[in-house]
Design a protein around this motif. Structure first.
Motif, PDB file in Angstrom:
ATOM      1  N   THR A 116       0.852  -1.248   0.074  1.00 53.21           N
ATOM      2  CA  THR A 116      -0.083  -0.127   0.034  1.00 53.21           C
ATOM      3  C   THR A 116       0.731   1.333   0.165  1.00 53.21           C
ATOM      4  O   THR A 116       0.508   2.176  -0.758  1.00 53.21           O
ATOM      5  CB  THR A 116      -0.836   0.082   1.308  1.00 53.21           C
ATOM      6  OG1 THR A 116      -1.832  -1.077   1.098  1.00 53.21           O
ATOM      7  CG2 THR A 116      -1.677   1.379   1.112  1.00 53.21           C
ATOM      8  N   GLU A 161       2.340   1.829  -3.442  1.00 49.21           N
ATOM      9  CA  GLU A 161       1.412   2.358  -4.258  1.00 49.21           C
ATOM     10  C   GLU A 161       1.270   3.894  -4.164  1.00 49.21           C
ATOM     11  O   GLU A 161       1.078   4.859  -4.931  1.00 49.21           O
ATOM     12  CB  GLU A 161       0.022   1.529  -4.170  1.00 49.21           C
ATOM     13  CG  GLU A 161       0.137   0.095  -4.732  1.00 49.21           C
ATOM     14  CD  GLU A 161      -1.239  -0.461  -4.462  1.00 49.21           C
ATOM     15  OE1 GLU A 161      -2.062   0.013  -3.685  1.00 49.21           O
ATOM     16  OE2 GLU A 161      -1.235  -1.822  -4.726  1.00 49.21           O
ATOM     17  N   ARG A 195       4.183   5.830  -5.444  1.00 49.22           N
ATOM     18  CA  ARG A 195       4.155   6.054  -6.785  1.00 49.22           C
ATOM     19  C   ARG A 195       3.252   7.108  -7.384  1.00 49.22           C
ATOM     20  O   ARG A 195       3.384   7.982  -8.109  1.00 49.22           O
ATOM     21  CB  ARG A 195       3.579   4.833  -7.641  1.00 49.22           C
ATOM     22  CG  ARG A 195       4.619   3.725  -7.524  1.00 49.22           C
ATOM     23  CD  ARG A 195       3.954   2.452  -8.488  1.00 49.22           C
ATOM     24  NE  ARG A 195       5.252   1.492  -8.024  1.00 49.22           N
ATOM     25  CZ  ARG A 195       4.986   0.233  -7.090  1.00 49.22           C
ATOM     26  NH1 ARG A 195       3.634   0.223  -6.564  1.00 49.22           N
ATOM     27  NH2 ARG A 195       5.726  -0.547  -6.969  1.00 49.22           N
TER      28      ARG A 195
END
Length: 98
Positions: free
Chosen positions: A36, A39, A42
């Protein structure tokens, strides 16, 4: 109230963190917590460009043989050189673009 990603940005503007340290600082637990965070990092990297900031990445490194991975937003599981799983996670920090 800050979102999780806003909180990550605030933390990374203060000092560098590994994905596991960020998960702990945010109170995330469980198997998918590091995934998580990755992500989120990013997504944060894409939004920072608009704000004149940059996400600095200190690459992951094998603690066994010293192999340095590419500076990317991922946590490698095994060293390609010695096959060790003793990997130091990458570290992230946010700074203003100069």
């Amino acid at each position: 109230m800050e979102t999780r990603r806003q909180r990550i940005i605030s933390l990374l503007e203060e000092r560098d963190y590994s994905p596991s340290e960020l998960a702990l600082a945010l109170g995330l637990r469980g198997k998918g917590s590091v995934k998580t965070i990755l992500e989120d990092l990013r997504a944060i990297q894409r939004t920072l460009k608009k704000e004149g900031k940059v996400l600095l990445i200190k690459p992951a490194e094998c603690r066994n043989c010293g192999f340095r991975f590419k500076p990317e937003i991922k946590v490698p599981s095994r060293c390609p050189r010695c096959k060790s799983e003793w990997i130091e996670e990458p570290r992230f920090k946010i700074e203003r673009r100069r």
